[in-house]
Design a protein around this motif. Structure first.
Motif, PDB file in Angstrom:
ATOM      1  N   LEU A 254      -6.418  13.344   9.030  1.00  0.00           N
ATOM      2  CA  LEU A 254      -6.742  11.951   8.724  1.00  0.00           C
ATOM      3  C   LEU A 254      -7.004  11.717   7.240  1.00  0.00           C
ATOM      4  O   LEU A 254      -7.011  10.568   6.794  1.00  0.00           O
ATOM      5  CB  LEU A 254      -7.984  11.510   9.511  1.00  0.00           C
ATOM      6  N   SER A 255      -7.223  12.780   6.479  1.00  0.00           N
ATOM      7  CA  SER A 255      -7.700  12.625   5.103  1.00  0.00           C
ATOM      8  C   SER A 255      -6.732  11.831   4.239  1.00  0.00           C
ATOM      9  O   SER A 255      -7.156  10.994   3.431  1.00  0.00           O
ATOM     10  CB  SER A 255      -7.958  14.001   4.476  1.00  0.00           C
ATOM     11  N   THR A 256      -5.425  12.075   4.375  1.00  0.00           N
ATOM     12  CA  THR A 256      -4.472  11.337   3.546  1.00  0.00           C
ATOM     13  C   THR A 256      -4.394   9.867   3.951  1.00  0.00           C
ATOM     14  O   THR A 256      -4.194   8.997   3.096  1.00  0.00           O
ATOM     15  CB  THR A 256      -3.075  11.975   3.636  1.00  0.00           C
ATOM     16  N   TRP A 257      -4.560   9.572   5.239  1.00  0.00           N
ATOM     17  CA  TRP A 257      -4.526   8.179   5.689  1.00  0.00           C
ATOM     18  C   TRP A 257      -5.751   7.403   5.215  1.00  0.00           C
ATOM     19  O   TRP A 257      -5.670   6.186   4.966  1.00  0.00           O
ATOM     20  CB  TRP A 257      -4.435   8.112   7.210  1.00  0.00           C
ATOM     21  N   ILE A 258      -6.892   8.090   5.083  1.00  0.00           N
ATOM     22  CA  ILE A 258      -8.121   7.430   4.663  1.00  0.00           C
ATOM     23  C   ILE A 258      -8.011   6.902   3.236  1.00  0.00           C
ATOM     24  O   ILE A 258      -8.724   5.972   2.834  1.00  0.00           O
ATOM     25  CB  ILE A 258      -9.314   8.407   4.794  1.00  0.00           C
ATOM     26  N   LEU A 259      -7.079   7.467   2.434  1.00  0.00           N
ATOM     27  CA  LEU A 259      -6.905   7.009   1.056  1.00  0.00           C
ATOM     28  C   LEU A 259      -6.189   5.653   0.976  1.00  0.00           C
ATOM     29  O   LEU A 259      -6.257   4.977  -0.050  1.00  0.00           O
ATOM     30  CB  LEU A 259      -6.120   8.040   0.249  1.00  0.00           C
ATOM     31  N   LEU A 260      -5.488   5.271   2.049  1.00  0.00           N
ATOM     32  CA  LEU A 260      -4.716   4.027   2.017  1.00  0.00           C
ATOM     33  C   LEU A 260      -5.564   2.779   1.758  1.00  0.00           C
ATOM     34  O   LEU A 260      -5.125   1.883   1.031  1.00  0.00           O
ATOM     35  CB  LEU A 260      -3.932   3.860   3.322  1.00  0.00           C
ATOM     36  N   PRO A 261      -6.768   2.653   2.352  1.00  0.00           N
ATOM     37  CA  PRO A 261      -7.562   1.447   2.081  1.00  0.00           C
ATOM     38  C   PRO A 261      -7.860   1.244   0.594  1.00  0.00           C
ATOM     39  O   PRO A 261      -8.025   0.100   0.159  1.00  0.00           O
ATOM     40  CB  PRO A 261      -8.853   1.682   2.877  1.00  0.00           C
ATOM     41  N   PHE A 262      -7.925   2.327  -0.177  1.00  0.00           N
ATOM     42  CA  PHE A 262      -8.162   2.176  -1.612  1.00  0.00           C
ATOM     43  C   PHE A 262      -7.034   1.389  -2.262  1.00  0.00           C
ATOM     44  O   PHE A 262      -7.271   0.436  -3.018  1.00  0.00           O
ATOM     45  CB  PHE A 262      -8.307   3.545  -2.274  1.00  0.00           C
ATOM     46  N   GLN A 263      -5.779   1.772  -1.988  1.00  0.00           N
ATOM     47  CA  GLN A 263      -4.647   1.107  -2.614  1.00  0.00           C
ATOM     48  C   GLN A 263      -4.518  -0.340  -2.131  1.00  0.00           C
ATOM     49  O   GLN A 263      -4.216  -1.240  -2.911  1.00  0.00           O
ATOM     50  CB  GLN A 263      -3.354   1.863  -2.296  1.00  0.00           C
ATOM     51  N   ILE A 264      -4.737  -0.558  -0.817  1.00  0.00           N
ATOM     52  CA  ILE A 264      -4.639  -1.921  -0.285  1.00  0.00           C
ATOM     53  C   ILE A 264      -5.712  -2.810  -0.909  1.00  0.00           C
ATOM     54  O   ILE A 264      -5.438  -3.940  -1.347  1.00  0.00           O
ATOM     55  CB  ILE A 264      -4.773  -1.899   1.246  1.00  0.00           C
ATOM     56  N   ALA A 265      -6.936  -2.297  -0.982  1.00  0.00           N
ATOM     57  CA  ALA A 265      -8.022  -3.082  -1.557  1.00  0.00           C
ATOM     58  C   ALA A 265      -7.806  -3.302  -3.056  1.00  0.00           C
ATOM     59  O   ALA A 265      -8.117  -4.381  -3.581  1.00  0.00           O
ATOM     60  CB  ALA A 265      -9.358  -2.374  -1.319  1.00  0.00           C
ATOM     61  N   ALA A 266      -7.275  -2.305  -3.760  1.00  0.00           N
ATOM     62  CA  ALA A 266      -7.002  -2.464  -5.188  1.00  0.00           C
ATOM     63  C   ALA A 266      -5.948  -3.541  -5.414  1.00  0.00           C
ATOM     64  O   ALA A 266      -6.037  -4.328  -6.371  1.00  0.00           O
ATOM     65  CB  ALA A 266      -6.552  -1.137  -5.793  1.00  0.00           C
ATOM     66  N   LEU A 267      -4.955  -3.602  -4.523  1.00  0.00           N
ATOM     67  CA  LEU A 267      -3.924  -4.630  -4.630  1.00  0.00           C
ATOM     68  C   LEU A 267      -4.525  -6.020  -4.434  1.00  0.00           C
ATOM     69  O   LEU A 267      -4.250  -6.952  -5.201  1.00  0.00           O
ATOM     70  CB  LEU A 267      -2.832  -4.375  -3.593  1.00  0.00           C
ATOM     71  N   LEU A 268      -5.375  -6.176  -3.419  1.00  0.00           N
ATOM     72  CA  LEU A 268      -6.027  -7.464  -3.189  1.00  0.00           C
ATOM     73  C   LEU A 268      -6.975  -7.808  -4.338  1.00  0.00           C
ATOM     74  O   LEU A 268      -7.053  -8.954  -4.783  1.00  0.00           O
ATOM     75  CB  LEU A 268      -6.791  -7.430  -1.862  1.00  0.00           C
ATOM     76  N   GLY A 269      -7.694  -6.784  -4.812  1.00  0.00           N
ATOM     77  CA  GLY A 269      -8.604  -7.002  -5.924  1.00  0.00           C
ATOM     78  C   GLY A 269      -7.873  -7.431  -7.183  1.00  0.00           C
ATOM     79  O   GLY A 269      -8.371  -8.254  -7.962  1.00  0.00           O
ATOM     80  N   LEU A 270      -6.685  -6.898  -7.388  1.00  0.00           N
ATOM     81  CA  LEU A 270      -5.896  -7.257  -8.563  1.00  0.00           C
ATOM     82  C   LEU A 270      -5.556  -8.749  -8.544  1.00  0.00           C
ATOM     83  O   LEU A 270      -5.647  -9.431  -9.582  1.00  0.00           O
ATOM     84  CB  LEU A 270      -4.620  -6.429  -8.587  1.00  0.00           C
ATOM     85  N   GLN A 271      -5.179  -9.265  -7.383  1.00  0.00           N
ATOM     86  CA  GLN A 271      -4.877 -10.696  -7.283  1.00  0.00           C
ATOM     87  C   GLN A 271      -6.149 -11.522  -7.486  1.00  0.00           C
ATOM     88  O   GLN A 271      -6.132 -12.557  -8.161  1.00  0.00           O
ATOM     89  CB  GLN A 271      -4.253 -11.018  -5.916  1.00  0.00           C
ATOM     90  N   LEU A 272      -7.242 -11.066  -6.904  1.00  0.00           N
ATOM     91  CA  LEU A 272      -8.522 -11.771  -7.048  1.00  0.00           C
ATOM     92  C   LEU A 272      -8.946 -11.851  -8.511  1.00  0.00           C
ATOM     93  O   LEU A 272      -9.270 -12.933  -9.023  1.00  0.00           O
ATOM     94  CB  LEU A 272      -9.599 -11.055  -6.224  1.00  0.00           C
ATOM     95  N   TRP A 273      -8.941 -10.694  -9.196  1.00  0.00           N
ATOM     96  CA  TRP A 273      -9.411 -10.671 -10.587  1.00  0.00           C
ATOM     97  C   TRP A 273      -8.443 -11.401 -11.508  1.00  0.00           C
ATOM     98  O   TRP A 273      -8.873 -12.024 -12.496  1.00  0.00           O
ATOM     99  CB  TRP A 273      -9.611  -9.227 -11.061  1.00  0.00           C
ATOM    100  N   SER A 274      -7.143 -11.342 -11.220  1.00  0.00           N
ATOM    101  CA  SER A 274      -6.173 -12.061 -12.042  1.00  0.00           C
ATOM    102  C   SER A 274      -6.428 -13.568 -11.995  1.00  0.00           C
ATOM    103  O   SER A 274      -6.420 -14.255 -13.028  1.00  0.00           O
ATOM    104  CB  SER A 274      -4.746 -11.756 -11.564  1.00  0.00           C
TER     105      SER A 274
END
Length: 441
Positions: A254-274
């Motif tokens: 499961l360890s590699t799958w657990i990293l996915l929320p970081f990228q998804i949240a960073a993508l959403l955060g990028l739109q928010l901060w922009s």
């Protein structure tokens, strides 16, 4: 915007996989001791830093019908894909022979990486003088980067079930993606690059270049912010998989799958901060994002180990914490690069390649040296490598308490301190107010 967003997909994909998986790959699939793994990361980053000013200078002095940047990106696209794939192969032989191979491949990969990424980054300043559009370009850039990184993590989660063989399959897939997206970016940007602002090159020796850029007070602030935020982010990426498996006890499958929320949240955060940048300004946005990031870092340091075979409900707090890190850390992608054009504009010659090169030079040099310290710290605190017995991306090995504490500090306390220092550096920044400029334009 679409073509420019594709330009950072290849290098963003490479950076994400190298950041999250290269250190675990070295100590697991390649069976290298932690201090050697850290030293290899140092070789990679130091060479990556040293070639930045050279390639930036050469890029500023390149003449072609497509401008000074695209020829570099075009010629380095295939070498980037090939070297990225070759980096994940474990050659036969002794530890010394494997270490030599990885050092050579790191030099080749980082040369191709810089030849694509540095000229590409300089284009965000040269394509337009409008601050709001520059911010949108950087948002498009890092949207492409994070989406590519997300796809890289998905590929890794699917194929990293066979130790070294899984890493090699990952390298072949992602190397192909990196080369293809870079070529598509060159094709899409060609008409615009012809009309872009051109640098006014000056034949300055490296030390004179350094004096020139460091005499720019705005650049000193941007550089300080970038070094601090990006080092904190890179350190968390290197430690993340080790923290998940060895400290939090996430099952290896499961360890590699657990990293996915970081990228998804960073993508959403990028739109928010922009969007927030154009409303309240870039520095004010930085403070909001940094507050979330600091909180997430401190929670990461204190997060307790999971029970054996955790249920989905037990994993939810961990997923939420990783998503919080991603939202906050998205400011490290966007804010320093959106501020850099202001510093370049303060220089009458506007040598974007030169400023971009020295900015990235400092970041890579400090990160490279610190990665060596991190690897040595793990070895000194008794960290036990997997010795080539790799179950998935990283095998669980019972570690001494000193090593576990070192991992927690690197995952939480040190990044939090770095982000706080970044906020201190930006005090007094004369933010020109991109939101006001957008309204006036």
């Amino acid at each position: 915007m679409l073509a420019y967003g594709l330009g950072d997909a290849g290098t963003g994909l490479a950076a994400t996989q190298l950041g999250f998986y290269l250190f675990p790959f070295f100590i697991c699939a390649a069976g290298l001791p932690a201090f050697i793994a850290g030293s290899l990361l140092t070789v990679s980053k130091v060479w990556d830093a040293l070639n930045d000013p050279l390639i930036g200078w050469l890029s500023d002095h390149t003449r072609s019908r497509w401008g000074p940047r695209l020829p570099w990106m075009l010629s380095a696209a295939l070498p980037l894909g090939i070297s990225l794939a070759a980096m994940w192969w474990v050659p036969p032989g002794t530890t010394v022979q494997r270490t030599t191979y990885f050092a050579v491949m790191a030099v080749l990969l980082m040369t191709a990486y810089t030849s694509v990424n540095l000229p590409y980054a300089a284009l965000s300043t040269e394509l337009t003088p409008n601050t709001a559009i520059r911010t949108r370009l950087n948002a498009a850039r890092f949207t492409g980067s994070i989406l590519a990184g997300l796809s890289g993590l998905i590929v890794a989660s699917l194929v990293l079930t066979d130790g070294g063989g899984g890493y090699l399959a990952m390298g072949r897939i992602t190397g192909s993606i990196a080369a293809t997206t870079t070529l598509l970016c060159c094709w899409g940007l060609a008409p615009y690059a012809k009309r872009a602002q051109r640098p006014v090159p000056k034949n300055e020796p490296p030390m004179q270049q350094l004096k020139r850029v460091m005499a720019n007070p705005r650049f000193r602030q941007v550089l300080g912010l970038y070094l601090l935020l990006w080092f904190g982010l890179q350190l968390m990426q290197v430690v993340a998989l080790i923290w998940l498996v060895q400290v939090v006890h996430v099952p290896t499958n499961l360890s590699t799958w657990i990293l996915l929320p970081f990228q998804i949240a960073a993508l959403l955060g990028l739109q928010l901060w922009s969007n927030l940048c154009n409303r309240i300004g870039r520095v004010a946005t930085l403070r909001w994002g940094a507050g979330l990031w600091i909180s997430a870092c401190l929670l990461s340091m204190l997060f307790p180990p999971l029970a054996t075979d955790p249920s989905l409900l037990q994993l939810l707090p961990l997923v939420g914490l990783i998503a919080l890190v991603g939202i906050g850390a998205a400011t490290a992608y966007l804010i320093p690069w959106s501020l850099l054009p202001d510093a370049i504009d303060a220089d009458p010659s506007k040598p974007a390649g030169l400023y971009t090169a020295w900015m990235v030079f400092g970041q890579k040099l400090i990160i490279g040296l610190t990665m060596s310290v991190f690897g040595s710290m793990l070895s000194l605190t008794g960290y036990i490598s997997s010795q080539g017995d790799c179950n998935g991306a990283l095998s669980f090995v019972k570690q001494p308490a000193t090593a576990l504490l070192a991992i927690r500090i690197c995952m939480g306390l040190i990044p939090a301190i770095l982000v706080v220092l970044g906020l201190v550096v930006m005090r007094g920044w004369p933010d020109r107010g991109a939101h006001l400029q957008a309204s006036a334009g």
